[in-house]
Each structure stands twice: as C-alpha cells, then as structure tokens.
Design an enzyme around this catalytic site. Structure first.
Site, PDB file in Angstrom:
ATOM      1  N   ARG A  90     -25.330  -1.561 -12.318  1.00 15.24           N
ATOM      2  CA  ARG A  90     -25.615  -0.479 -11.375  1.00 15.24           C
ATOM      3  C   ARG A  90     -27.094  -0.127 -11.357  1.00 15.24           C
ATOM      4  NH1 ARG A  90     -21.579   3.524 -14.063  1.00 15.24           N
ATOM      5  NH2 ARG A  90     -22.436   2.338 -15.790  1.00 15.24           N
ATOM      6  N   SER A 128     -16.777   6.442 -13.756  1.00 11.27           N
ATOM      7  CA  SER A 128     -15.451   7.063 -13.856  1.00 11.27           C
ATOM      8  C   SER A 128     -15.548   8.467 -14.459  1.00 11.27           C
ATOM      9  CB  SER A 128     -14.528   6.186 -14.696  1.00 11.27           C
ATOM     10  OG  SER A 128     -14.377   4.931 -14.088  1.00 11.27           O
TER      11      SER A 128
HETATM   12  N1  COA Z   1     -18.817   0.964 -10.208  1.00 16.14           N
HETATM   13  C1  COA Z   1     -18.520   2.135 -10.725  1.00 16.14           C
HETATM   14  N2  COA Z   1     -18.535   2.406 -12.036  1.00 16.14           N
HETATM   15  C2  COA Z   1     -18.844   1.403 -12.843  1.00 16.14           C
HETATM   16  C3  COA Z   1     -19.163   0.122 -12.369  1.00 16.14           C
HETATM   17  C4  COA Z   1     -19.145  -0.079 -10.979  1.00 16.14           C
HETATM   18  N3  COA Z   1     -19.449  -1.244 -10.444  1.00 16.14           N
HETATM   19  N4  COA Z   1     -19.442  -0.662 -13.422  1.00 16.14           N
HETATM   20  C5  COA Z   1     -19.297   0.080 -14.505  1.00 16.14           C
HETATM   21  N5  COA Z   1     -18.921   1.325 -14.166  1.00 16.14           N
HETATM   22  C6  COA Z   1     -18.727   2.459 -15.080  1.00 16.14           C
HETATM   23  C7  COA Z   1     -17.348   2.659 -15.543  1.00 16.14           C
HETATM   24  O1  COA Z   1     -16.634   3.491 -14.703  1.00 16.14           O
HETATM   25  C8  COA Z   1     -17.568   3.297 -16.885  1.00 16.14           C
HETATM   26  O2  COA Z   1     -17.803   4.664 -16.702  1.00 16.14           O
HETATM   27  P1  COA Z   1     -17.430   5.746 -17.815  1.00 16.14           P
HETATM   28  O3  COA Z   1     -18.168   5.343 -19.065  1.00 16.14           O
HETATM   29  O4  COA Z   1     -17.908   6.985 -17.214  1.00 16.14           O
HETATM   30  O5  COA Z   1     -15.954   5.668 -18.012  1.00 16.14           O
HETATM   31  C9  COA Z   1     -18.856   2.675 -17.389  1.00 16.14           C
HETATM   32  O6  COA Z   1     -19.484   2.184 -16.247  1.00 16.14           O
HETATM   33  C10 COA Z   1     -18.706   1.505 -18.311  1.00 16.14           C
HETATM   34  O7  COA Z   1     -17.390   1.145 -18.380  1.00 16.14           O
HETATM   35  P2  COA Z   1     -16.704  -0.253 -18.308  1.00 16.14           P
HETATM   36  O8  COA Z   1     -17.234  -1.134 -17.257  1.00 16.14           O
HETATM   37  O9  COA Z   1     -15.254   0.036 -18.253  1.00 16.14           O
HETATM   38  O10 COA Z   1     -17.164  -0.852 -19.606  1.00 16.14           O
HETATM   39  P3  COA Z   1     -16.860  -0.404 -21.054  1.00 16.14           P
HETATM   40  O11 COA Z   1     -18.190  -0.256 -21.666  1.00 16.14           O
HETATM   41  O12 COA Z   1     -15.901   0.709 -21.175  1.00 16.14           O
HETATM   42  O13 COA Z   1     -16.077  -1.667 -21.605  1.00 16.14           O
HETATM   43  C11 COA Z   1     -15.672  -3.978 -21.996  1.00 16.14           C
HETATM   44  C12 COA Z   1     -16.574  -2.904 -21.406  1.00 16.14           C
HETATM   45  C13 COA Z   1     -14.215  -3.703 -21.742  1.00 16.14           C
HETATM   46  C14 COA Z   1     -16.083  -5.237 -21.271  1.00 16.14           C
HETATM   47  C15 COA Z   1     -15.988  -4.099 -23.514  1.00 16.14           C
HETATM   48  O14 COA Z   1     -15.832  -2.855 -24.142  1.00 16.14           O
HETATM   49  C16 COA Z   1     -15.131  -5.128 -24.186  1.00 16.14           C
HETATM   50  O15 COA Z   1     -15.231  -6.304 -23.943  1.00 16.14           O
HETATM   51  N6  COA Z   1     -14.242  -4.685 -25.100  1.00 16.14           N
HETATM   52  C17 COA Z   1     -13.339  -5.559 -25.832  1.00 16.14           C
HETATM   53  C18 COA Z   1     -13.763  -5.682 -27.278  1.00 16.14           C
HETATM   54  C19 COA Z   1     -14.832  -6.722 -27.431  1.00 16.14           C
HETATM   55  O16 COA Z   1     -14.677  -7.878 -27.118  1.00 16.14           O
HETATM   56  N7  COA Z   1     -15.978  -6.267 -27.956  1.00 16.14           N
HETATM   57  C20 COA Z   1     -17.127  -7.114 -28.137  1.00 16.14           C
HETATM   58  C21 COA Z   1     -17.958  -7.132 -26.879  1.00 16.14           C
HETATM   59  S1  COA Z   1     -19.595  -7.554 -27.269  1.00 16.14           S
END
Ligand code: COA
Length: 161
Positions: A90, A128
């Site tokens: 973003r 979110s």
């Molecule tokens: N539009 C709107 N919002 C967006 C967006 C988009 N295009 N892209 C990201 N976001 C927001 C999300 O809503 C979220 O907001 P919030 O924090 O307010 O809820 C935030 O950006 C980031 O969230 P998300 O994209 O869901 O990523 P995350 O950081 O929660 O999780 C995973 C990312 C699931 C990929 C990661 O945690 C994962 O792989 N977990 C599994 C465990 C693992 O393998 N760990 C090692 C990884 S190195």
C-alpha cells in the site's frame, strides 16, 4: 499449473484486498486465498466466518479458492502446491515488513517467490483495523467494504454491545 497464495488475516476482507484478489487471479491458473487462523491477533471474526465471507465476495472468480491455514505459510504453500505468494503493497511503510517476510519465506523454502502488487490508489490508505474503528463508532464503512461484508461487521458490533 501456476498456483499462487494470497495470505492474510482478512478480518474483515476489504475492497483493497478484493482489488488484489481480482488482479492477481488473472495472472495465475489458480489463486488460493489463505486465511490465517491465528488467535494472537484477537480477530473480530472467527477463521470460519472469514472464510465464509471471502467465499461470498469471490464467488464470481472461477479460479479463486478460499482456505484457512495455521502454522507456517511456506508449509501451507507446499501442501497446496503453490509456488507464488502474492502480497499487496500500500505504501512505503509496508515495504520493510514485507521484504523481511518475503526473504524469510524464501530462506525457509527456496522454490517459492513472493510477488508484490501495488494496491490501487483509491485503497492505499485502507486497513481492516481502521474499518473496524469506524464501524465501532457507527460510522459509514460502505466505501471500504462490499455491502455484504459491511452488514456482517455492523452485526458483529451490535452483538458485542
Ligand atoms: N487493502 C487493504 N488492506 C490491506 C491490504 C490491501 N491491499 N493489504 C494489507 N492490508 C491490511 C490488512 O487489512 C491488515 O490490516 P490490520 O493490521 O489493520 O488488520 C494489514 O494490512 C496487514 O495484514 P495482513 O495482510 O492480513 O497481513 P498480516 O501481517 O496479518 O499477516 C501473513 C500476514 C498471514 C502473510 C503472515 O502473518 C504469515 O505468513 N503468517 C503465517 C506464519 C508464518 O509463516 N510466519 C513466517 C512469515 S515470515
């Protein structure tokens, strides 16, 4: 067959996520939207609810499948035969965290590549958490979420009150 995973918490899925889903689904044969089942973020919606909501709003995309996962993303990729991880960028503030994740995932499994899509400008501010904050105070979230999801969010807050 080119299979990609678009992972995230999707708590809830926003128009920004849908923009990434729509664009990335055109680049691959199959796109798996991976819903992280992780208690540590204290989600508003259960993983099952998030999967159901994503299924509803992606039903018109023929090659998109929604699945919950827990544990490591690279293990989920291996299970589903995916070789690409899709993430949306973003703003520059996303970059450092995303780079760290992409590099870690590549060290854990070196035949997986992360592909970044720049989020469409109109959604570059969206998250979110901010959507939930606006909804909690009964603000208008219709610009951020599909109507079906917005209703679910309002219902959730009604139940919580
Ligand atoms: N539009 C709107 N919002 C967006 C967006 C988009 N295009 N892209 C990201 N976001 C927001 C999300 O809503 C979220 O907001 P919030 O924090 O307010 O809820 C935030 O950006 C980031 O969230 P998300 O994209 O869901 O990523 P995350 O950081 O929660 O999780 C995973 C990312 C699931 C990929 C990661 O945690 C994962 O792989 N977990 C599994 C465990 C693992 O393998 N760990 C090692 C990884 S190195």
């Amino acid at each position: 067959m080119k299979i990609a995973i678009y992972p995230g918490s999707f708590d809830p899925v926003t128009k920004g996520h849908l923009d990434i889903i729509e664009r990335s689904s055109k680049m691959v044969d199959k796109l798996i939207v991976g819903v992280l089942n992780n208690g540590s973020k204290n989600p508003l919606f259960t993983a099952r609810e998030r999967v159901e909501m994503l299924n509803e709003v992606t039903k018109n995309f023929n090659n998109v499948k929604v699945e919950a996962f827990s544990g490591l993303l690279v293990d989920f990729a291996k299970e589903t035969n995916a070789s690409i991880i899709i993430r949306g960028l973003r703003a520059i503030t996303d970059f450092e965290y995303e780079l760290q994740m992409a590099q870690t995932n590549r060290i854990l499994k070196n035949d997986i590549d992360t592909v970044f899509l720049t989020t469409s400008l109109e959604y570059s501010y969206l998250s979110s958490s901010t959507v939930k904050e606006v909804a909690r105070c009964n603000g208008d979230i219709s610009k951020f979420l599909p109507e079906y999801i917005a209703k679910k969010v309002y219902d959730k807050f009604k139940k919580e009150c």
